[in-house]
Design an enzyme around this catalytic site. Structure first.
Site, mmCIF file in Angstrom:
data_model
loop_
_atom_site.group_PDB
_atom_site.id
_atom_site.type_symbol
_atom_site.label_atom_id
_atom_site.label_comp_id
_atom_site.label_asym_id
_atom_site.label_seq_id
_atom_site.Cartn_x
_atom_site.Cartn_y
_atom_site.Cartn_z
ATOM 1 N N GLY A 180 0.785 -1.226 0.000
ATOM 2 C CA GLY A 180 0.000 0.000 0.000
ATOM 3 C C GLY A 180 0.822 1.284 0.000
ATOM 4 N N CYS B 164 -23.711 -5.955 -18.505
ATOM 5 C CA CYS B 164 -22.485 -6.145 -17.726
ATOM 6 C C CYS B 164 -21.390 -5.231 -18.250
ATOM 7 C CB CYS B 164 -21.986 -7.580 -17.861
ATOM 8 S SG CYS B 164 -23.036 -8.798 -17.075
ATOM 9 N N CYS C 99 -28.459 -7.843 -15.775
ATOM 10 C CA CYS C 99 -27.961 -7.645 -17.133
ATOM 11 C C CYS C 99 -29.012 -8.079 -18.139
ATOM 12 C CB CYS C 99 -26.671 -8.434 -17.340
ATOM 13 S SG CYS C 99 -26.088 -8.361 -19.054
ATOM 14 N N CYS D 85 -27.307 -11.140 -20.316
ATOM 15 C CA CYS D 85 -26.969 -12.452 -19.755
ATOM 16 C C CYS D 85 -27.684 -12.741 -18.440
ATOM 17 C CB CYS D 85 -25.460 -12.582 -19.567
ATOM 18 S SG CYS D 85 -24.865 -11.737 -18.086
ATOM 19 N N CYS E 213 -19.862 -11.433 -19.412
ATOM 20 C CA CYS E 213 -21.192 -11.447 -20.027
ATOM 21 C C CYS E 213 -21.234 -12.444 -21.192
ATOM 22 C CB CYS E 213 -21.518 -10.041 -20.517
ATOM 23 S SG CYS E 213 -23.231 -9.774 -20.920
#
Lengths: 188, 360, 295
Positions: C30, C264, C239, C242, C270
């Protein structure tokens, strides 16, 4: 004499790339033992140490060789292949030594609070890298991992408080295991 | 029926072809040659070399041709090429005392040893369009009035000899290389000057101008401005001595600024410095103004909160390749981020409406 | 082009410099490691940091995937993928699970990543505190002293003002209990995927000259408050191609009346679902004019 300088990377760009991926994998997953082969460095440099050197050293890095690593053959070979500079341990970015020659960690560069990255990495020759009685945990380790470190103190004596500190790379012949400053160690 | 947009690869290829066509312009008209750009747009070439940090008039001209005359785009091409070049070594510092000056003026003295040389300047041209150039007008040849002396000492050194101007201390320290090491703050003067010399001309012009209008005013005069060729020398380790590896044209400006002094220290003028590849007079003057403003701490002045005094602000924003990339990147797709904001705003509005309903 | 340039474009010295930086970034999860970012043949702000990280990590055996906004076919993703095809001659793929290295801008793939994968993020502004304090000299001090109070104040002011934390992307996280980190402008929906991820996550900011990393299996916590816990956010829909109801959705305007549909954002996810026979409401097999090859 010409042979003394041979044994480097055959295809520097791609060999270094492959070596780096192994080194990065080792540092990102402490306890995982990776293999770095393919070089024939002068004694007592191991193949893993040589791979790390040729992958990371150049004329911008400062290196310190301790004890029996500090010999002309090693120096000449590293100079030829990397152009690196040699210095004393307290100024070095990388130190090459054996596990019993690490010395006081607080004598090495440990970085500052603003720039903890300006710290040394010690490339240690270790007698055996395998499974063992030392338990590692921390970043990069899913749960815990057991490795063949027999004594913790050489890696922790004088190690500064995180985020400061020194990172270790343990090597044995062609094997490498990473031991960054974040890894917790415990003998079982 | 909805069909998702595809064909990015084809679109990119087509865009590149179209761009190429636009760059070439009408094919009935002869294409520009690199020699024409190099020879007739030399000031544009200078700017591309300076901000591209690569002294190569031929490549700069190529970049200008390839970028349709968009100089920042040309600078970008040069920078991207430059980073791939290996380093063979470092030259010795250039000696501007031995510059072959084609222009050399001082605003602080009426006459100077070696003389004022006006040189090829726009300064006293009346800015009237020359319609003769619409046709291919011939030029009048310039008369060379006096032979160029081989060495011209810097005027400010004459002040220095009398202790009237602040001394620049020589240092043996190897300067940081801004293009090889990350910028860390506070930056020393060598790093600042590197950033300024490759910084955007327009940005430095605005900042320099702001110091004159009172934002960290430093009362500058051009002590000396000189433009001409200098030799570049490099020590070859195998030879053990230095040899001349080429000649470059540069513009150098030294400003004489506000004097300083106290009860214990006698009054002394201070200075700012600008050095740029090629003929880049405006840039070198602006650079000297900004350099001087950034020296406030070293010269014991107050931080007036002016933009030109703010090292972090100046160094982080003067590079036009960084700036143009980031400013323009907001045209890239951000629809995922926008979608998340959209959902958040809807949620906030929904919650507010619910709250209102509940209170009724 | 490929013959005139080194493997994966960057010269070896530059790669070594980046590689050394990456190892330190992994050792200090980090934390932002400064690096001498090079000028790349693409503009700053367009992925130069990610490209340099990828270039320093790439091996000839890699199979890479490049996404922008979750999609493999957006122009910038296509352009970066072509760059590596040309300069490194590596194999490319759109399949998340088949890729050994994925470079991304603004999304984390929906499909879980595994231990053999590296995710490289393109980062515009690496400093999470930048919008609270523009000075690098100050923010570096704040990180050094673990002084993150300002960030909490900002988030709390949001709550006071809006009733919610008003950050929906680039939502700040804390890594392994120490450094507050900018996750790059991913929607906060993706934040939980960073934590305990088996893959190595690397971040590159070219213009800002910073590298940072999250090693595998690190704890990554999105900043929040006890009374206002972090929540994921996505469109409340499924979606329409899909029928996925757990993936991040884009809202697409489909006609002049302003009608819209949700699909998506992760195009491969997708497509894979559709190939498995999942169908959304605009994509039923009986629907007129449907042609799977165009989706």
């Amino acid at each position: 004499m010409a042979n003394d300088l041979s044994g480097g990377f055959t295809n520097p760009s791609q060999d270094a790339a492959r070596a780096f991926r192994q080194i990065m994998d080792a540092m990102a997953r402490p306890g995982r033992i990776v293999s770095l082969s393919g070089l024939t460095p002068p004694e007592p440099l191991s193949r893993a140490q040589a791979n790390i050197a040729l992958t990371l050293f150049d004329h911008t890095t400062k290196i310190s060789l301790k004890a029996h690593y500090d010999n002309e053959a090693v120096k000449t070979w590293l100079s030829f292949h990397t152009g690196t500079n040699f210095t004393s341990p307290e100024l070095a970015d990388f130190i090459i030594c054996d596990h019993d020659g690490i010395g006081a960690i607080n004598a090495l560069k440990q970085g500052s609070n603003e720039y903890p990255d300006q710290s040394a990495t010690v490339i240690v020759g270790y007698p055996k890298l395998d499974h063992g009685q030392c338990q590692l945990s921390g970043p990069g380790i899913k749960d815990k991992v057991m490795v063949s470190i027999t004594e913790i103190s050489p890696f922790r004596n004088g190690q500064a408080m995180f985020p400061l500190g020194v990172d270790f790379m343990l090597t044995c012949d062609d094997k490498l295991m990473g031991l960054p400053r974040t890894t917790k160690m415990e003998m079982c | 029926m909805y069909v998702a947009v595809k064909g990015g690869e084809k679109a990119i290829a087509n865009a590149h072809r179209w761009l190429d066509e636009e760059r070439r312009g009408p094919v009935k008209i002869k294409a520009l040659s690199i020699d024409q750009i190099k020879g007739q747009m030399s000031l544009a070439v200078s700017r591309v070399m300076a901000e591209g940090s690569l002294y190569d008039p031929e490549l700069a001209a190529l970049a200008i041709k390839q970028s349709q005359g968009d100089l920042i785009e040309a600078i970008f091409l040069i920078r991207a090429y430059r980073t791939t070049l290996p380093r063979f070594g470092t030259s010795l510092p250039i000696d501007t005392d031995s510059m072959q000056c084609k222009r050399r003026i001082s605003a602080t003295f009426k006459d100077i040893p070696g003389g004022q040389i006006l040189g090829p300047t726009f300064d006293y041209t009346h800015r009237l369009l020359n319609f003769k150039l619409l046709a291919d007008g011939e030029v009048m040849e310039a008369v060379n009035q006096s032979p160029e002396p081989s060495s011209m000492p810097h005027i400010l050194e004459l002040l220095n000899n009398d202790g009237l101007i602040q001394q620049e201390k020589a240092t043996s320290e190897r300067p940081h290389d801004l293009t090889r090491e990350p910028l860390t703050l506070p930056a020393d003067r060598a790093v600042r000057l590197q950033a300024l010399t490759r910084g955007d001309e327009g940005f430095l012009l605005g900042l320099g101008y702001s110091t004159q209008r009172g934002y960290a005013r430093n009362h500058a005069f051009v002590g000396e401005l000189r433009i001409g060729f200098v030799e570049v020398e490099m020590t070859i380790p195998e030879l053990g001595f230095s040899i001349v590896i080429g000649r470059i044209e540069i513009s150098e400006c030294e400003t004489v600024n506000q004097f300083q002094g106290s009860k214990t220290e006698p009054a002394q003028f201070t200075r700012g410095y600008g050095l740029v590849f090629g003929q880049q007079e405006r840039k070198s003057i602006a650079m000297a103004l900004v350099d001087r403003a950034l020296r406030w701490k070293e010269l014991g002045e107050d931080n007036l909160g002016a933009a030109a005094q703010d090292e972090e602000f100046v160094l982080y924003h003067c590079d036009n390749i960084q700036a143009t990339g980031f400013v323009e990147h907001i045209k890239l797709p951000h629809y995922v981020d926008f979608q998340s904001e959209l959902e958040l705003v809807r949620k906030l509005r929904h919650d507010a409406a619910e709250l209102e309903k509940a209170s009724e | 082009m490929s013959n005139d340039y080194n493997f994966a474009y960057l010269d070896e010295q530059t790669k070594r410099m980046i590689r050394r930086g990456l190892l330190k970034s992994i050792a200090i999860p980090g934390y932002q490691v400064p690096f001498a970012s090079r000028e790349m043949p693409m503009p700053y702000g367009w992925g130069t940091g990610g490209v340099q990280v990828t270039s320093a990590c790439l091996v000839p055996e890699d199979k890479i995937k490049v996404i922008d906004q979750g999609a493999d076919d957006t122009t910038n993703a296509v352009s970066i993928r072509q760059f590596f095809e040309k300069t490194a001659k590596v194999e490319t793929t759109t399949h998340t699970e088949k890729a050994s290295l994925i470079q991304t801008r603004h999304r984390i793939p929906e499909h879980d990543l595994d231990e053999n994968q590296i995710l490289v993020y393109q980062v515009p502004i690496p400093e999470p505190l930048r919008f609270l304090e523009p000075r690098e000299s100050e923010t570096r001090k704040m990180h050094a002293l673990t002084e993150y109070g300002l960030m909490h104040v900002k988030l709390y002011e949001d709550i006071a003002h809006h009733g919610h934390i008003a950050t929906s992307y680039a939502y700040p996280v804390k890594v392994e209990g120490r450094y507050v980190m900018d996750p790059s402008p991913i929607p906060k929906f993706d934040n939980p995927k960073m934590s305990m991820c088996p893959a190595l996550q690397l971040f590159g900011a070219g213009r800002e000259q910073r590298l940072y990393a999250i090693p595998p299996y690190c704890e990554v916590i999105s900043l929040d408050f006890e009374d206002h816990p972090f929540t994921r956010l996505k469109a409340n829909a499924e979606c329409e191609l899909c029928s996925a109801n757990n993936s991040y959705l884009d809202e697409v305007i489909i006609d002049d009346e302003g009608n819209r549909m949700f699909v998506c954002s992760d195009t491969h996810y997708c497509e894979a679902r559709q190939a498995d026979g999942h169908r959304g409401k605009r994509n039923r097999l009986d629907q007129e004019g449907y042609d799977a090859t165009h989706i």
